[in-house]
Design a protein around this motif. Structure first.
Motif, PDB file in Angstrom:
ATOM      1  N   LYS A 179      37.399 -97.708 -50.797  1.00 18.86           N
ATOM      2  CA  LYS A 179      36.416 -98.791 -50.746  1.00 18.86           C
ATOM      3  C   LYS A 179      36.623 -99.656 -49.503  1.00 18.86           C
ATOM      4  O   LYS A 179      35.666-100.052 -48.837  1.00 18.86           O
ATOM      5  N   THR A 180      37.871 -99.925 -49.197  1.00 18.35           N
ATOM      6  CA  THR A 180      38.182-100.726 -48.015  1.00 18.35           C
ATOM      7  C   THR A 180      37.759-100.001 -46.749  1.00 18.35           C
ATOM      8  O   THR A 180      37.103-100.579 -45.875  1.00 18.35           O
ATOM      9  N   LEU A 181      38.108 -98.732 -46.647  1.00 17.48           N
ATOM     10  CA  LEU A 181      37.756 -97.966 -45.450  1.00 17.48           C
ATOM     11  C   LEU A 181      36.242 -97.817 -45.302  1.00 17.48           C
ATOM     12  O   LEU A 181      35.725 -97.837 -44.187  1.00 17.48           O
ATOM     13  N   LYS A 182      35.544 -97.702 -46.415  1.00 19.85           N
ATOM     14  CA  LYS A 182      34.082 -97.613 -46.360  1.00 19.85           C
ATOM     15  C   LYS A 182      33.493 -98.907 -45.791  1.00 19.85           C
ATOM     16  O   LYS A 182      32.587 -98.878 -44.956  1.00 19.85           O
ATOM     17  N   ALA A 183      34.037-100.045 -46.224  1.00 16.40           N
ATOM     18  CA  ALA A 183      33.552-101.332 -45.706  1.00 16.40           C
ATOM     19  C   ALA A 183      33.881-101.484 -44.228  1.00 16.40           C
ATOM     20  O   ALA A 183      33.126-102.093 -43.476  1.00 16.40           O
ATOM     21  N   LEU A 184      34.993-100.911 -43.796  1.00 22.49           N
ATOM     22  CA  LEU A 184      35.418-101.021 -42.395  1.00 22.49           C
ATOM     23  C   LEU A 184      34.782 -99.965 -41.494  1.00 22.49           C
ATOM     24  O   LEU A 184      34.973-100.014 -40.282  1.00 22.49           O
ATOM     25  N   ALA A 185      34.058 -99.027 -42.074  1.00 20.17           N
ATOM     26  CA  ALA A 185      33.533 -97.894 -41.305  1.00 20.17           C
ATOM     27  C   ALA A 185      32.474 -98.281 -40.284  1.00 20.17           C
ATOM     28  O   ALA A 185      32.219 -97.537 -39.347  1.00 20.17           O
ATOM     29  N   LYS A 196      32.670-108.427 -50.678  1.00 18.55           N
ATOM     30  CA  LYS A 196      32.684-107.615 -51.895  1.00 18.55           C
ATOM     31  C   LYS A 196      33.877-106.662 -51.916  1.00 18.55           C
ATOM     32  O   LYS A 196      34.428-106.374 -52.975  1.00 18.55           O
ATOM     33  N   ALA A 197      34.296-106.208 -50.745  1.00 13.56           N
ATOM     34  CA  ALA A 197      35.449-105.309 -50.640  1.00 13.56           C
ATOM     35  C   ALA A 197      36.775-106.068 -50.697  1.00 13.56           C
ATOM     36  O   ALA A 197      37.842-105.446 -50.658  1.00 13.56           O
ATOM     37  N   GLY A 198      36.710-107.391 -50.763  1.00 12.34           N
ATOM     38  CA  GLY A 198      37.937-108.187 -50.829  1.00 12.34           C
ATOM     39  C   GLY A 198      38.618-108.381 -49.493  1.00 12.34           C
ATOM     40  O   GLY A 198      39.786-108.748 -49.429  1.00 12.34           O
ATOM     41  N   ILE A 199      37.879-108.164 -48.421  1.00 13.92           N
ATOM     42  CA  ILE A 199      38.443-108.253 -47.077  1.00 13.92           C
ATOM     43  C   ILE A 199      38.363-109.669 -46.531  1.00 13.92           C
ATOM     44  O   ILE A 199      39.281-110.132 -45.861  1.00 13.92           O
ATOM     45  N   VAL A 200      37.258-110.352 -46.802  1.00 11.56           N
ATOM     46  CA  VAL A 200      37.090-111.722 -46.307  1.00 11.56           C
ATOM     47  C   VAL A 200      36.874-112.694 -47.456  1.00 11.56           C
ATOM     48  O   VAL A 200      36.393-112.329 -48.531  1.00 11.56           O
ATOM     49  N   LEU A 201      37.227-113.920 -47.193  1.00  7.70           N
ATOM     50  CA  LEU A 201      37.015-115.029 -48.111  1.00  7.70           C
ATOM     51  C   LEU A 201      36.040-115.981 -47.441  1.00  7.70           C
ATOM     52  O   LEU A 201      36.177-116.271 -46.250  1.00  7.70           O
ATOM     53  N   VAL A 202      35.055-116.452 -48.189  1.00  9.45           N
ATOM     54  CA  VAL A 202      34.060-117.365 -47.626  1.00  9.45           C
ATOM     55  C   VAL A 202      34.216-118.736 -48.275  1.00  9.45           C
ATOM     56  O   VAL A 202      34.444-118.841 -49.476  1.00  9.45           O
ATOM     57  N   THR A 203      34.149-119.754 -47.456  1.00  5.01           N
ATOM     58  CA  THR A 203      34.115-121.132 -47.944  1.00  5.01           C
ATOM     59  C   THR A 203      32.926-121.813 -47.293  1.00  5.01           C
ATOM     60  O   THR A 203      32.558-121.489 -46.161  1.00  5.01           O
ATOM     61  N   LYS A 204      32.318-122.734 -48.011  1.00  6.89           N
ATOM     62  CA  LYS A 204      31.155-123.432 -47.485  1.00  6.89           C
ATOM     63  C   LYS A 204      31.554-124.859 -47.159  1.00  6.89           C
ATOM     64  O   LYS A 204      32.139-125.557 -47.972  1.00  6.89           O
ATOM     65  N   GLU A 205      31.278-125.264 -45.933  1.00  9.66           N
ATOM     66  CA  GLU A 205      31.534-126.627 -45.474  1.00  9.66           C
ATOM     67  C   GLU A 205      30.219-127.192 -44.955  1.00  9.66           C
ATOM     68  O   GLU A 205      29.763-126.816 -43.880  1.00  9.66           O
ATOM     69  N   GLY A 206      29.620-128.033 -45.746  1.00  8.03           N
ATOM     70  CA  GLY A 206      28.295-128.545 -45.384  1.00  8.03           C
ATOM     71  C   GLY A 206      27.288-127.422 -45.468  1.00  8.03           C
ATOM     72  O   GLY A 206      27.176-126.751 -46.485  1.00  8.03           O
ATOM     73  N   THR A 207      26.576-127.202 -44.384  1.00  6.80           N
ATOM     74  CA  THR A 207      25.589-126.124 -44.360  1.00  6.80           C
ATOM     75  C   THR A 207      26.152-124.835 -43.779  1.00  6.80           C
ATOM     76  O   THR A 207      25.447-123.834 -43.705  1.00  6.80           O
ATOM     77  N   TRP A 208      27.418-124.849 -43.337  1.00  5.52           N
ATOM     78  CA  TRP A 208      28.008-123.696 -42.659  1.00  5.52           C
ATOM     79  C   TRP A 208      28.949-122.925 -43.564  1.00  5.52           C
ATOM     80  O   TRP A 208      29.661-123.493 -44.380  1.00  5.52           O
ATOM     81  N   HIS A 209      28.937-121.624 -43.372  1.00  6.49           N
ATOM     82  CA  HIS A 209      29.877-120.747 -44.067  1.00  6.49           C
ATOM     83  C   HIS A 209      31.017-120.417 -43.110  1.00  6.49           C
ATOM     84  O   HIS A 209      30.765-120.051 -41.955  1.00  6.49           O
ATOM     85  N   HIS A 210      32.223-120.539 -43.597  1.00  2.00           N
ATOM     86  CA  HIS A 210      33.408-120.180 -42.815  1.00  2.00           C
ATOM     87  C   HIS A 210      34.062-118.966 -43.471  1.00  2.00           C
ATOM     88  O   HIS A 210      34.152-118.884 -44.699  1.00  2.00           O
ATOM     89  N   TYR A 211      34.514-118.046 -42.635  1.00  2.00           N
ATOM     90  CA  TYR A 211      35.086-116.799 -43.119  1.00  2.00           C
ATOM     91  C   TYR A 211      36.507-116.649 -42.600  1.00  2.00           C
ATOM     92  O   TYR A 211      36.826-117.051 -41.481  1.00  2.00           O
ATOM     93  N   GLN A 212      37.335-116.027 -43.439  1.00  5.82           N
ATOM     94  CA  GLN A 212      38.695-115.700 -43.014  1.00  5.82           C
ATOM     95  C   GLN A 212      39.115-114.425 -43.733  1.00  5.82           C
ATOM     96  O   GLN A 212      38.567-114.085 -44.787  1.00  5.82           O
ATOM     97  N   LEU A 213      40.067-113.720 -43.147  1.00 11.17           N
ATOM     98  CA  LEU A 213      40.605-112.530 -43.800  1.00 11.17           C
ATOM     99  C   LEU A 213      41.432-112.972 -44.996  1.00 11.17           C
ATOM    100  O   LEU A 213      42.136-113.988 -44.929  1.00 11.17           O
ATOM    101  N   THR A 214      41.365-112.213 -46.071  1.00 10.54           N
ATOM    102  CA  THR A 214      42.194-112.536 -47.224  1.00 10.54           C
ATOM    103  C   THR A 214      43.613-112.029 -46.978  1.00 10.54           C
ATOM    104  O   THR A 214      43.810-110.974 -46.365  1.00 10.54           O
ATOM    105  N   ASP A 215      44.584-112.791 -47.448  1.00 14.68           N
ATOM    106  CA  ASP A 215      45.983-112.365 -47.324  1.00 14.68           C
ATOM    107  C   ASP A 215      46.194-111.035 -48.040  1.00 14.68           C
ATOM    108  O   ASP A 215      46.919-110.170 -47.563  1.00 14.68           O
TER     109      ASP A 215
END
Length: 115
Positions: free
Chosen positions: A8-14, A55-74
């Motif tokens: 699943k991870t490799l499919k998301a990264l493909a 959905k693949a658990g690769i990134v985490l999204v947080t919302k700050e105001g009107t903007w979405h911030h993304y980071q890799l999950t540990d």
């Protein structure tokens, strides 16, 4: 190693664009607008790619105001690096050392060579 999770991870990264997003996020958290600056597609297309990665658990999204911030999950970083190390390690119980190949021209108990 869980082959289903890795698949699943490799499919998301493909997708090359998603790989570039992972590369960008390897430096730390980024706003969607900052990620978008590196591509020639629209915000809805970025949202699609980010949803796949989330959905693949690769990134985490947080919302700050009107903007979405993304980071890799540990979890992704640790699991992916560990899985790659395990997959390509030279271990005694490696499948390549325990398979007897019955291919033409090979002895029955000859071990398969390494890549």
């Amino acid at each position: 190693m869980n082959y289903d999770d890795m698949s699943k991870t490799l499919k998301a990264l493909a997708d090359p664009k998603r790989l570039k997003i992972i590369d960008l996020l390897s430096c730390g958290s980024l706003c969607a607008c900052d990620i978008l600056d590196h591509f020639d597609f629209t915000q809805p297309t970025l949202s699609h790619h980010m949803k796949v990665l989330e959905k693949a658990g690769i990134v985490l999204v947080t919302k700050e105001g009107t903007w979405h911030h993304y980071q890799l999950t540990d979890h992704f970083v640790d699991q992916f690096m560990g899985s790659m190390m395990q997959l390509f390690s030279n271990k005694e119980d490696c499948i390549c050392k325990t398979i007897n190949c019955n291919c033409k021209g090979e002895e029955k108990d000859e071990k398969i060579g390494t890549i």
